[in-house]
Design an enzyme around this catalytic site. Structure first.
Site, PDB file in Angstrom:
ATOM      1  N   ALA A 135       3.013   5.911  -2.907  1.00  0.00           N
ATOM      2  CA  ALA A 135       4.119   6.809  -3.238  1.00  0.00           C
ATOM      3  C   ALA A 135       4.202   7.056  -4.733  1.00  0.00           C
ATOM      4  O   ALA A 135       4.403   8.188  -5.189  1.00  0.00           O
ATOM      5  CB  ALA A 135       5.438   6.217  -2.728  1.00  0.00           C
ATOM      6  N   GLY A 163       0.811  -1.216   0.000  1.00  0.00           N
ATOM      7  CA  GLY A 163       0.000   0.000   0.000  1.00  0.00           C
ATOM      8  C   GLY A 163       0.838   1.258   0.000  1.00  0.00           C
ATOM      9  O   GLY A 163       0.559   2.210  -0.738  1.00  0.00           O
ATOM     10  N   ASP A 164       1.889   1.265   0.797  1.00  0.00           N
ATOM     11  CA  ASP A 164       2.736   2.455   0.893  1.00  0.00           C
ATOM     12  C   ASP A 164       3.459   2.737  -0.424  1.00  0.00           C
ATOM     13  O   ASP A 164       3.544   3.886  -0.872  1.00  0.00           O
ATOM     14  CB  ASP A 164       3.754   2.278   2.016  1.00  0.00           C
ATOM     15  CG  ASP A 164       3.115   2.328   3.390  1.00  0.00           C
ATOM     16  OD1 ASP A 164       2.329   3.246   3.636  1.00  0.00           O
ATOM     17  OD2 ASP A 164       3.410   1.454   4.216  1.00  0.00           O
ATOM     18  N   VAL A 165       4.003   1.691  -1.036  1.00  0.00           N
ATOM     19  CA  VAL A 165       4.770   1.904  -2.267  1.00  0.00           C
ATOM     20  C   VAL A 165       3.865   2.313  -3.411  1.00  0.00           C
ATOM     21  O   VAL A 165       4.192   3.217  -4.191  1.00  0.00           O
ATOM     22  CB  VAL A 165       5.573   0.629  -2.618  1.00  0.00           C
ATOM     23  CG1 VAL A 165       6.282   0.800  -3.965  1.00  0.00           C
ATOM     24  CG2 VAL A 165       6.599   0.330  -1.529  1.00  0.00           C
TER      25      VAL A 165
END
Length: 436
Positions: free
Chosen positions: A199, A194-196
């Site tokens: 980003a 989710g974070d990548v």
């Protein structure tokens, strides 16, 4: 935006006669101020730095970013921190203190982009509302990355990539069998999916806002919810969802349920090959290769819908064919026939993959404290621009506080010392004054 923020934006450096001019990354001249923490928003900053932007990271004096202590450590230094904060300089500044807020507002006009990921209302409590930020820098692009976005009933909740994976529905359709979970249990990835993904989408939004600013001169606020970035992965599921249908288990096999052949097949020596025949011409080539013209004319496999219906029989045929060859030979035969096939790599084998090596997708860079470190290269490539290796993140919190603030705001040593005495900034010890 002050002219000083874009020194020689388009001017290439001089180079020796006969060699191409040095061209920094395409975002050279763009300055980014990263006041975010954790992964998604700071990663967007490091990607912008990969593309040539000058990125300064603000950290809480003393403790710094939480990610510094996340995951594996070497000599007390987080390995992931080194790549997550690459291409950045660290300034220790406490935005909770009035002196820190005043300094921040004086400093902000030097930047094109501000990255933050605090829960909505936090900056307002720190006397740094969006209206006040725009008052001092009307052309500022503000990137706001939070778990659930700036609006809606969940907006003020704590949000992380894990919750984004579950809320987006991704966890309900991930492969379970290969990780040993029951088929009716959702699964989380072992990496920050989710974070990548957030980003990457945040970088896209930031670049779009910068293009708009070039046209209009006005700043823009980019509001990204981490879970929304994952919804792009779920669009096929969303399109096919029928609320009137009875509940049924989600996709639990390692193949994509609406395309055949597609999956992973075991070759000799327990090596695995991936295969995709989503396009009809490619599927026909695969059938011809593994079973000859007779299989290519088999009515069970005449089109994708029929192949999906008869996937078990088709998989068994392909598996029998793959078992005759090593992975390299199977891939070579598939590729020569115009089929889409490739290796299933582990992390270890990925690092020796010739394609990865040729494109420098993973590089080893020197770190002054930890020695050689492996991390991803600059992705994507920009033709005509020199590829600069990433610079590992600074080990010390506020390592660049004095240098950056003195250069940007012409602060004297006495002024810096006064701010440090107020707790607004933190100045790392001067190594020249360290005891022998």
């Amino acid at each position: 935006m002050p002219q000083s923020a874009h020194p020689n934006r388009d001017a290439p450096d001089k180079s020796p006669t006969g060699s191409p001019p040095h061209r920094p990354g395409p975002l050279a001249g763009i300055r980014v101020l990263d006041i975010a923490t954790m992964i998604a928003a700071p990663l967007a900053g490091s990607i912008l730095g990969d593309y040539g932007a000058d990125v300064v990271k603000v950290e809480l004096p003393g403790t710094g970013d939480t990610v510094r202590k996340l995951g594996e450590q070497r000599d007390g230094v987080g390995l992931y921190w080194k790549t997550l904060s690459r291409n950045k300089r660290s300034v220790a500044l406490d935005l909770r203190r009035p002196a820190g807020q005043e300094l921040f507002l004086r400093w902000l006009p030097q930047f094109d982009v501000l990255i933050e990921n605090f829960r909505p209302g936090t900056l307002d409590r720190w006397n740094l509302s969006e209206a006040r930020l725009r008052e001092v820098n009307p052309s500022l692009v503000i990137l706001r990355v939070t778990g659930f976005g700036q609006t809606g009933p969940y907006s003020t909740r704590q949000g992380f990539g894990t919750l984004a994976e579950t809320m987006s529905g991704v966890a309900s359709v991930l492969v379970r069998d290969m990780r040993g979970f029951p088929k009716d249990r959702p699964a989380l990835t072992s990496f920050p999916l989710g974070d990548v993904s957030a980003a990457m989408m945040a970088v896209n939004g930031t670049l779009a806002a910068l293009v708009q600013r070039e046209r209009t001169g006005r700043g823009e606020t980019v509001d990204l919810a981490i879970y929304e970035s994952l919804l792009k992965f779920m669009e096929i599921e969303l399109l096919q969802h029928d609320e009137t249908a009875p509940p049924s288990p989600s996709f639990v096999e390692e193949r994509y349920a609406d395309s055949a052949p597609r999956g992973m097949y075991r070759c000799k020596n327990d090596e695995w090959m991936a295969l995709s025949g989503s396009a009809q011409p490619v599927a026909e080539r695969i059938l011809t290769l593994v079973g000859g013209e007779e299989l290519a004319r088999d009515p069970r496999f005449a089109n994708n819908a029929l192949r999906v219906r008869n996937i078990a029989a088709l998989d068994a045929i392909i598996q029998d064919w793959c078992a005759q060859y090593s992975r390299e030979e199977a891939i070579a035969r598939m590729s020569a026939a115009g089929c889409a096939a490739g290796p299933v790599e582990t992390v270890r084998t990925l690092l020796s993959n010739p394609q990865v090596l040729a494109r420098e997708a993973v590089v080893t860079v020197p770190d002054p404290d930890l020695g050689p470190l492996r991390m991803t290269g600059v992705i994507p490539r920009f033709e005509g621009h020199e590829r600069q290796p990433p610079r590992p993140g600074p080990t010390m919190v506020g390592a660049d506080t004095a240098a950056v603030l003195a250069a940007d705001l012409a602060l004297s040593a006495a002024e810096l010392a006064a701010l440090a005495a107020q707790g607004a900034i933190d100045l790392p010890p001067d190594p020249r004054k360290a005891a022998p």
